[in-house]
Design an enzyme around this catalytic site. Structure first.
Site, PDB file in Angstrom:
ATOM      1  N   CYS A  30      35.146  42.723  49.603  1.00 58.98           N
ATOM      2  CA  CYS A  30      34.050  41.551  49.488  1.00 58.98           C
ATOM      3  C   CYS A  30      34.360  40.132  50.762  1.00 58.98           C
ATOM      4  O   CYS A  30      34.301  40.544  51.601  1.00 58.98           O
ATOM      5  CB  CYS A  30      33.956  41.059  48.076  1.00 58.98           C
ATOM      6  SG  CYS A  30      32.341  40.557  47.776  1.00 58.98           S
TER       7      CYS A  30
ATOM      8  N   HIS B 173      33.034  46.537  45.997  1.00 59.61           N
ATOM      9  CA  HIS B 173      34.032  46.523  45.163  1.00 59.61           C
ATOM     10  C   HIS B 173      34.333  47.648  44.518  1.00 59.61           C
ATOM     11  O   HIS B 173      34.180  48.126  43.400  1.00 59.61           O
ATOM     12  CB  HIS B 173      33.705  45.485  43.999  1.00 59.61           C
ATOM     13  CG  HIS B 173      33.689  43.878  44.292  1.00 59.61           C
ATOM     14  ND1 HIS B 173      34.641  42.919  44.167  1.00 59.61           N
ATOM     15  CD2 HIS B 173      32.638  43.205  44.739  1.00 59.61           C
ATOM     16  CE1 HIS B 173      34.231  41.701  44.473  1.00 59.61           C
ATOM     17  NE2 HIS B 173      33.206  41.894  44.914  1.00 59.61           N
TER      18      HIS B 173
ATOM     19  N   GLU C  88      37.029  48.679  43.220  1.00 61.52           N
ATOM     20  CA  GLU C  88      37.740  48.688  42.195  1.00 61.52           C
ATOM     21  C   GLU C  88      37.033  49.028  40.653  1.00 61.52           C
ATOM     22  O   GLU C  88      37.661  49.331  39.897  1.00 61.52           O
ATOM     23  CB  GLU C  88      38.621  47.268  41.728  1.00 61.52           C
ATOM     24  CG  GLU C  88      37.694  46.228  41.761  1.00 61.52           C
ATOM     25  CD  GLU C  88      37.196  45.440  42.874  1.00 61.52           C
ATOM     26  OE1 GLU C  88      37.234  44.434  42.706  1.00 61.52           O
ATOM     27  OE2 GLU C  88      36.996  46.330  43.815  1.00 61.52           O
TER      28      GLU C  88
END
Length: 546
Positions: free
Chosen positions: A383, A519, A521
């Site tokens: 990001c 993102h 994750e």
């Protein structure tokens, strides 16, 4: 919600941070392993509409769902433990409840009634719980945020008390998580805080059906008998939440105590025997790791590691898949400068710059990215980390010394990162955004498709032509600079489906240098890991070995 759906309410007492989220997720894992369709909810008692504008240092990470909701970090736990994905319906706050009620009052939906906490606020809480459950769900586990006794939680507790009456005991269950302090000097476990917590809950009108006692050591039957006597909870409904090496062991520990079997019995669930073989394999993989690799994470919220919860877990998960324990060295970007940068990274195998907002600590991150690029240290930017990687490249390779982001330096003459001027709201409507627009709920949020460039490292890692990753940002690479950056050797290896937004960058001449606007994750789990993080950790291992 169908007429057979069961609801388990999880509350907490004595102190916060006992692990309600992990306990709730563990119970969901156990019931899922018995062939049941399970989902989860988190009810947050704060007055913010959502955590989107809250400081990560106060609230921790903001977890983004596939459909674009900014939610509590516990929803990240839920998705890492169970297979069902969370949505906007799986998390709501006091602020969102009041917002809905006040909008309806302004429209005249209450026909002139005096709006009160009971029944209007509690009715809205009940409506959101019941309407957020799909018809095919067997069990929903609802975690009530906060601690019993907090004034903020009272409307939620009153609402679930009413739901018990409306749905009946055969469809609802109250699980209360509490603390059993161990006094080392006396060598005793104290049950009094638990007794008072259950008493407080009873004063609201809720009798706990099951107690989960968090304690740093196991307690024996004599303590259980004492707790049962003073709490009106059956002794065989009292379970231990003991400290473990990894949170993913918790479902196995609960299963060994017969916790899931008791839930099946109390709710009269039609469930098969638990099959935890896959989950046991996950835990074995975690326990069996041999090596270690150190990653430097350069951010500004490093004083609270919960601010990067999903990212930490994604790195750990990738390490487990590669057979190593990932040690994260948290580096405060405000402390990094040109003179000391080497001292921070001389003992690390890779560098990562995560997402964030605001100008504090930005130059330290850019210096860290430059160090990784120039010294062939594996680098992953996420990001804001990608945006700063583009700024660093523009400054030091293209020679645009004042290259910046219009978020961080609104008057810059070279905004290589600019505001996305069009965005889509939760209801699907398209709005125009300016620098003066509201901050809350005005970002590019949720899962978006990314088309990968043929022959790129990203395409090789993902082994796919396109992927969907979750986003949370207002700013993007300025398309006016893309051609110049590409001519200077930066590859935009991932773009939005309409080819307008740059989603991934990489430097082919570098050992491993990738940054993404999304993102990733948020979609990593201990079961399946994530290909991008696994490739990154593999590069870190190879760099460490060299």
């Amino acid at each position: 919600m169908n007429s057979n759906t069961k609801i388990i309410f999880v509350t907490g007492g004595v102190v916060s941070s006992l692990g309600k989220g992990v306990t709730a997720a563990s119970l969901a894992t156990l019931l899922e392993s018995r062939g049941l369709n399970v989902t989860m909810m988190k009810l947050d008692p704060y007055i913010n509409v959502d955590p989107g504008t809250m400081s990560p240092l106060q609230h921790g990470e903001v977890f983004v769902t596939e459909d674009g909701a900014e939610t509590d970090l516990d929803l990240g736990h839920y998705e890492r433990f169970i297979r069902n994905k969370m949505t906007q319906a799986n998390n709501f706050t006091t602020g969102k409840v009041y917002q809905s009620v006040l909008r309806r009052e302004r429209k005249g939906d209450y026909l002139g009634a005096t709006i009160q906490v009971i029944p209007h606020i509690t009715d809205e809480i009940k409506r959101r719980i019941c309407s957020g459950i799909a018809d095919d769900v067997d069990v929903v586990i609802v975690e009530i945020g906060g601690t019993v006794g907090d004034i903020e939680s009272q409307p939620f507790l009153e609402a679930i008390r009413q739901l018990r009456i409306e749905l009946g005991r055969n469809r609802t269950l109250f699980v209360h998580l509490t603390l059993l302090p161990y006094i080392k000097v006396a060598g005793e476990i104290k049950t009094k805080p638990t007794q008072h917590s259950v008493k407080e809950l009873r004063g609201i009108g809720i009798q706990a059906d099951v107690l989960v006692c968090r304690c740093e050591k196991k307690f024996d039957d004599s303590e259980k008998r004492k707790i049962a006597l003073f709490t009106n909870v059956d002794q065989d409904c009292i379970f231990t939440a003991e400290d473990v090496d990894t949170i993913y062991e918790v479902p196995l520990k609960y299963n060994q105590q017969g916790f899931d079997a008791k839930l099946v019995e109390l709710l009269n669930l039609n469930a098969k025997e638990a099959d935890l073989s896959e989950w046991q394999n996950v835990v074995n993989t975690i326990i069996d790791v041999k090596g270690e690799v150190t990653i430097a994470m350069v951010g500004k919220y490093v004083s609270l590691t919960e601010a990067y919860k999903s990212l930490n877990e994604a790195l750990y998960n990738a390490g487990y898949k590669k057979g190593v324990k990932v040690k994260i060295k948290f580096v405060d970007s405000e402390d990094v400068n040109e003179n000391n940068v080497e001292s921070y990274f001389k003992d690390v195998a890779a560098i990562l710059v995560p997402g964030g907002f605001g100008s504090r600590g930005i130059e330290g991150k850019i210096i860290s990215i430059k160090y990784a690029r120039e010294n062939q240290i594996p680098f992953l930017g996420i990001c804001l980390g990608m945006q700063l990687a583009v700024i660093e490249y523009a400054r030091n390779i293209l020679g645009i010394k004042d290259a910046h982001s219009s978020e961080l330096e609104p008057t810059t003459a070279n905004p290589v990162i600019g505001l996305i001027t069009e965005w889509q709201a939760e209801d699907g409507t398209v709005h125009q955004r300016t620098h003066s627009s509201d901050l809350g709920g005005t970002m590019r949020l949720g899962g978006y498709k990314c088309v990968l460039k043929q022959g790129s490292r990203a395409r090789e890692i993902y082994q796919a032509d396109e992927v969907v990753e979750r986003h949370r940002h207002r700013y993007e690479v300025n398309s006016n600079y893309v051609e110049r950056l590409e001519e200077a050797g930066l590859i935009f290896s991932g773009r939005s489906e309409d080819n307008k937004l740059m989603e991934l960058i990489e430097i082919p001449q570098h050992k491993w240098f990738i940054a993404c606007q999304a993102h990733p994750e948020f979609t990593s789990t201990p079961r399946y890991g994530h290909k991008l993080f696994e490739s990154y950790i593999q590069a870190a291992i190879e760099n460490s070995n060299n």
